[in-house]
Write a protein that holds these residues in place. Sequence first.
Motif, mmCIF file in Angstrom:
data_model
loop_
_atom_site.group_PDB
_atom_site.id
_atom_site.type_symbol
_atom_site.label_atom_id
_atom_site.label_comp_id
_atom_site.label_asym_id
_atom_site.label_seq_id
_atom_site.Cartn_x
_atom_site.Cartn_y
_atom_site.Cartn_z
ATOM 1 N N ALA A 102 1.219 -1.771 0.076
ATOM 2 C CA ALA A 102 0.200 0.069 -0.029
ATOM 3 C C ALA A 102 0.995 1.421 -0.223
ATOM 4 C CB ALA A 102 -0.757 -0.127 1.376
ATOM 5 N N ILE A 103 0.896 2.254 -0.896
ATOM 6 C CA ILE A 103 1.635 3.415 -0.804
ATOM 7 C C ILE A 103 0.672 4.488 -0.889
ATOM 8 C CG2 ILE A 103 1.195 3.597 -3.731
ATOM 9 C CD1 ILE A 103 4.116 4.529 -2.637
ATOM 10 N N TYR A 104 0.644 6.088 -0.275
ATOM 11 C CA TYR A 104 -0.341 6.255 0.171
ATOM 12 C C TYR A 104 0.274 7.204 1.322
ATOM 13 C CZ TYR A 104 0.241 4.010 4.486
ATOM 14 O OH TYR A 104 0.745 3.880 6.150
ATOM 15 N N ILE A 105 -0.284 9.123 1.383
ATOM 16 C CA ILE A 105 -0.165 9.359 1.901
ATOM 17 C C ILE A 105 -0.583 10.127 3.138
ATOM 18 C CG2 ILE A 105 0.476 12.674 1.594
ATOM 19 C CD1 ILE A 105 1.922 11.044 -0.164
ATOM 20 N N PHE A 106 0.143 10.192 4.120
ATOM 21 C CA PHE A 106 -0.039 10.484 5.577
ATOM 22 C C PHE A 106 0.093 11.494 6.293
ATOM 23 C CE2 PHE A 106 0.070 9.082 10.190
ATOM 24 C CZ PHE A 106 -0.481 9.180 10.820
ATOM 25 N N GLU A 107 -1.659 11.858 6.556
ATOM 26 C CA GLU A 107 -1.311 13.560 7.100
ATOM 27 C C GLU A 107 -1.477 13.590 8.323
ATOM 28 O OE1 GLU A 107 -3.898 17.498 7.311
ATOM 29 O OE2 GLU A 107 -4.683 16.123 5.962
ATOM 30 N N ASP A 108 -0.266 14.080 9.083
ATOM 31 C CA ASP A 108 -0.558 14.303 10.893
ATOM 32 C C ASP A 108 0.416 15.760 11.530
ATOM 33 O OD1 ASP A 108 0.491 13.853 13.068
ATOM 34 O OD2 ASP A 108 2.268 12.841 12.747
ATOM 35 N N HIS A 109 -1.040 16.407 11.734
ATOM 36 C CA HIS A 109 -0.589 17.703 12.386
ATOM 37 C C HIS A 109 0.088 18.445 10.927
ATOM 38 C CE1 HIS A 109 -1.994 15.819 15.359
ATOM 39 N NE2 HIS A 109 -0.666 15.943 16.256
ATOM 40 N N ALA A 110 -1.177 18.822 9.989
ATOM 41 C CA ALA A 110 -0.527 19.227 8.468
ATOM 42 C C ALA A 110 0.543 19.648 7.803
ATOM 43 C CB ALA A 110 0.130 20.587 9.192
ATOM 44 N N ARG A 111 1.509 18.356 8.660
ATOM 45 C CA ARG A 111 2.669 16.946 8.347
ATOM 46 C C ARG A 111 2.225 16.006 7.301
ATOM 47 N NH1 ARG A 111 6.196 15.994 12.945
ATOM 48 N NH2 ARG A 111 6.830 14.718 11.095
ATOM 49 N N PHE A 112 2.835 16.171 5.731
ATOM 50 C CA PHE A 112 2.335 15.540 5.027
ATOM 51 C C PHE A 112 3.300 14.293 4.843
ATOM 52 C CE2 PHE A 112 0.232 18.042 3.629
ATOM 53 C CZ PHE A 112 -1.315 18.195 3.862
ATOM 54 N N ASN A 113 3.166 12.837 4.910
ATOM 55 C CA ASN A 113 4.374 11.342 4.548
ATOM 56 C C ASN A 113 4.463 11.089 3.553
ATOM 57 O OD1 ASN A 113 6.303 12.403 6.867
ATOM 58 N ND2 ASN A 113 5.223 10.623 8.328
ATOM 59 N N LEU A 114 5.027 10.649 3.154
ATOM 60 C CA LEU A 114 4.835 9.402 1.623
ATOM 61 C C LEU A 114 5.263 8.135 2.300
ATOM 62 C CD1 LEU A 114 4.387 8.532 -0.975
ATOM 63 C CD2 LEU A 114 6.761 8.261 -1.695
ATOM 64 N N GLU A 115 3.915 7.249 2.491
ATOM 65 C CA GLU A 115 4.355 6.059 3.312
ATOM 66 C C GLU A 115 4.201 4.763 2.667
ATOM 67 O OE1 GLU A 115 3.294 5.505 7.368
ATOM 68 O OE2 GLU A 115 3.159 7.287 7.496
ATOM 69 N N LEU A 116 4.808 3.934 2.184
ATOM 70 C CA LEU A 116 4.599 1.856 1.763
ATOM 71 C C LEU A 116 5.106 1.270 2.537
ATOM 72 C CD1 LEU A 116 5.185 1.393 -1.099
ATOM 73 C CD2 LEU A 116 7.321 0.813 -1.379
#
Length: 166
Positions: A20-34
């Motif tokens: 699964a590849i997705y963008i994770f939003e955490d307190h207005a920060r964004f991580n690309l996660e795989l």
Amino acid sequence: MVVVKTVKFDGEEIHFFNHAIYIFEDHARFNLELDLIVSEVVLKKYKKVENLIIEIELDDGRWLNLIMHVKILPGRLPQLNLFCEIDDIEDYCDFVQVKEAESDFPNIEEGITLEDIRKVEMPDEEVNIRVKLPIDQVEWVKGQKKSQLSEMVKEFIYQYWEDYNK
């Protein structure tokens, strides 16, 4: 939906069983996660690594070259979570987005078993066995190479296991 075609860790292609590849939003920060389901051999190799140079080929032909952090995910199957912070979310507009408050993470374990994974790559573990044998067998065993003995014991156990489970 974005689909990953290949993944390389530090230039070495990794076999994965699902992802699964997705963008994770955490307190207005964004991580690309795989998230990857991998073999136990791959998990063991990379479990103590903190960062990797990752090359991701997407099915639409795009390549992502990133330095990503590595984390082991708990579950019934061997899983790695790779992540890195991204500045410009515009480059990833077609990726699934997951917010911190949501628990809508993709279930990548569904339909895969540990047995399926081990058919592709069976891990080897070292085991010490203490047995009491007649002296002539002890002498013979001491004269054998470790690799030959390992192979003999493995074949014996598989044969015994097969006969036992009939």
